[in-house]
Design an enzyme around this catalytic site. Structure first.
Site, PDB file in Angstrom:
ATOM      1  N   CYS A  33      24.254   6.915  78.984  1.00  0.00           N
ATOM      2  CA  CYS A  33      23.531   7.973  79.703  1.00  0.00           C
ATOM      3  C   CYS A  33      22.159   8.214  79.093  1.00  0.00           C
ATOM      4  O   CYS A  33      21.340   8.898  79.687  1.00  0.00           O
ATOM      5  CB  CYS A  33      24.326   9.266  79.735  1.00  0.00           C
ATOM      6  SG  CYS A  33      24.334  10.119  78.174  1.00  0.00           S
ATOM      7  N   CYS A 102      23.563  18.736  75.763  1.00  0.00           N
ATOM      8  CA  CYS A 102      22.521  18.388  74.789  1.00  0.00           C
ATOM      9  C   CYS A 102      22.625  19.276  73.552  1.00  0.00           C
ATOM     10  O   CYS A 102      22.421  18.812  72.424  1.00  0.00           O
ATOM     11  CB  CYS A 102      21.129  18.524  75.402  1.00  0.00           C
ATOM     12  SG  CYS A 102      20.819  17.348  76.733  1.00  0.00           S
TER      13      CYS A 102
END
Length: 147
Positions: A33, A102
């Site tokens: 990703c 994140c």
């Protein structure tokens, strides 16, 4: 969509780079990703005296790495172990729901570097007993842009 703090840390990231002969190095992420974080720690007398990062990923990944380094620099190992992804999100005045992972990566990168430090110095950090840096905290199939 993004707070001023997120944009500031993305456009002007702090503590970018590597530390030669780092006392602890942690790397987390998923190349599929595109979010990969590497954290470098310099530790003296149980205090993080320097921290640098290199992140490949989206703007939120860069911003969370940057703020996490600021949050642990000058802190003791024990204080740094208490860093949570929620604290990272709050320090950035929030993240969109699809970018929360994140902040998890930033927390994991710090813990991974501390685990590396502990292994190199033959010490046990009980807070990391259940930590597995290879766990993937990404939402599969989501596209990320290079930042």
């Amino acid at each position: 969509m993004y707070s001023e703090k997120v944009m500031d840390h993305f456009m002007n990231p702090r503590n970018v780079g590597e530390i030669e002969n780092a006392d602890g190095i942690g790397e987390v992420g998923n190349a599929k990703c595109g979010d990969i974080m590497k954290m470098y720690l310099k530790i003296e007398n149980d205090v993080i005296v320097d921290v640098k990062f290199k992140t490949f990923g989206c703007g939120s990944a860069i911003a969370t790495s940057s703020i996490a380094t600021e949050m642990i620099k000058g802190k003791t190992i024990q204080e740094a172990l208490k860093l949570t992804n929620q604290a990272v999100v709050e320090a950035l005045d929030g993240l969109p729901p699809q970018k929360i992972h994140c902040s998890v990566l930033a927390e994991q990168a710090v813990k991974s570097a501390l685990l590396d430090y502990a292994k190199k110095h033959h010490i046990t950090l009980d807070e990391l007993n259940d930590f597995h840096p290879d766990e993937d905290h990404h939402e599969h199939g989501e596209e990320y842009e290079e930042a």
